[in-house]
Design an enzyme around this catalytic site. Structure first.
Site, PDB file in Angstrom:
ATOM      1  CE1 TYR A  63       0.675   1.703   4.336  1.00 23.77           C
ATOM      2  CE2 TYR A  63       0.737  -0.508   4.579  1.00 23.77           C
ATOM      3  CZ  TYR A  63       0.894   0.720   5.280  1.00 23.77           C
ATOM      4  OH  TYR A  63       1.472   0.915   6.228  1.00 23.77           O
ATOM      5  CB  CYS A  64       1.730   3.817  -1.664  1.00 21.26           C
ATOM      6  SG  CYS A  64       1.003   3.393  -3.156  1.00 21.26           S
ATOM      7  CB  THR A  65       0.108   8.349  -0.542  1.00 13.34           C
ATOM      8  OG1 THR A  65       1.071   8.506   0.195  1.00 13.34           O
ATOM      9  CG2 THR A  65      -0.752   9.612  -0.328  1.00 13.34           C
TER      10      THR A  65
END
Length: 322
Positions: free
Chosen positions: A174-176
């Site tokens: 996951y990331c922003t």
């Protein structure tokens, strides 16, 4: 309802003449009074912009009308005013700096929609892996997630060994906003990981559509808000003040332009230390005036909204090489 919108988006799609399209896109943003940061590259488009609701609606409609960008998934947030102070539309080689030898259009991890992610994240066979920089996950991250001490995605190959022993697990990256995971998950697949997933739309979409459950702290964003609330179910502060150690989720840029570190600083320390992360930074003769926000617009000599950096010879080409 707030009058402004902040749009976060990306799409991997071939752009045959990125220099020409950069010009067209810049003019589109000017016409719609949008501010923000947009990257145009041969591999696609990546941006965060802000503007009045009607202008943002027109922008999304314009991009969706272009066959190349018809499937863009916009993350839309309300805001009281512009989230940026300038407009930058740049041409680069990649829409997110990685230098990873992968192509998300050929291979990438399986996309999990927010609600799927919410249901799967607590599975004992699942490992959540944060693909953001250390200063981003220092202020907020998913409960139990693996984090890497890296400055940017280019350093990922140096850290893969830290999760090699988890190859038999379901790896969920996951990331922003999802963009880093397209390449990060593809890279993990190339390194022999079999069950690789990614949170589609990232932390922001998860908060908007699934309530943000189990995201602890705040999410770092690349505009003058610096951080935003994501978790509306079971919020928790996980970061502490860089100066005094008090619990706080307040992120700032150090007021010393020579430093500009991203650190968490409580409100009291912010005012007491003029928005700096150290006593040495406080003595910087070029110290920027601290106004309580800890956000400072990048100074761009020769910049004009209509021309970008063209009014300063050589500046634009230098920006494109970065």
């Amino acid at each position: 309802m707030k009058p402004y919108r902040v749009l976060l988006y990306y799409i991997y799609t071939p752009i045959e003449n990125p220099a020409q399209y950069r010009e067209e896109h810049h003019l589109l943003c000017l016409r719609l009074n949008l501010l923000g940061r947009i990257i145009v590259a041969p591999e696609g488009l990546n941006g965060t912009v802000s503007g009045l609701t009607a202008d943002c609606e027109a922008y999304m409609a314009a991009l969706h009308a272009d066959p190349r960008f018809a499937t863009i998934d916009f993350k839309v947030e309300e805001h009281d005013h512009h989230a940026f102070q300038k407009l930058h539309v740049r041409q680069k080689e990649e829409i997110v700096n990685s230098d990873l030898p992968v192509n998300p259009l050929e291979q990438t991890g399986k996309h999990l929609e927010p609600e799927e992610f919410r249901r799967l994240k607590n599975d004992p066979d699942v490992v959540l892996v944060d693909m953001r920089s250390n200063y981003e996950h220092s202020v907020g991250r998913f409960k139990g997630a693996v984090t890497f001490d890296m400055e940017n995605l280019r350093e990922l190959p140096e850290h893969v060994h830290e999760i090699e022993h988890l190859k038999d697990k379901k790896i969920v990256t996951y990331c922003t906003g999802g963009i880093k995971c397209e390449k990060a998950s593809a890279y993990l697949l190339s390194r022999g990981f079999q069950n690789v997933y990614q949170l589609h739309g990232g932390i922001i979409k998860y908060g908007l559509e699934a309530g943000g459950e189990d995201f602890e702290g705040q999410c770092y964003v690349f505009d003058n808000r610096l951080t935003v609330d994501v978790n509306h179910v079971n919020p928790k502060v996980v970061s502490t003040c860089y100066r005094c150690g008090k619990t706080t989720s307040r992120m700032i840029n150090c007021a010393s332009p020579a430093c500009n570190n991203h650190v968490t600083l409580c409100d009291d320390c912010g005012w007491e230390h003029a928005g700096t992360c150290s006593d040495a930074c406080k003595e910087d003769p070029n110290l920027r005036a601290y106004d309580g926000t800890g956000y400072y617009s990048k100074q761009s000599e020769g910049y004009t909204p209509a021309l970008g950096f063209k009014s300063r010879k050589g500046q634009e080409s230098a920006e494109l090489r970065q």
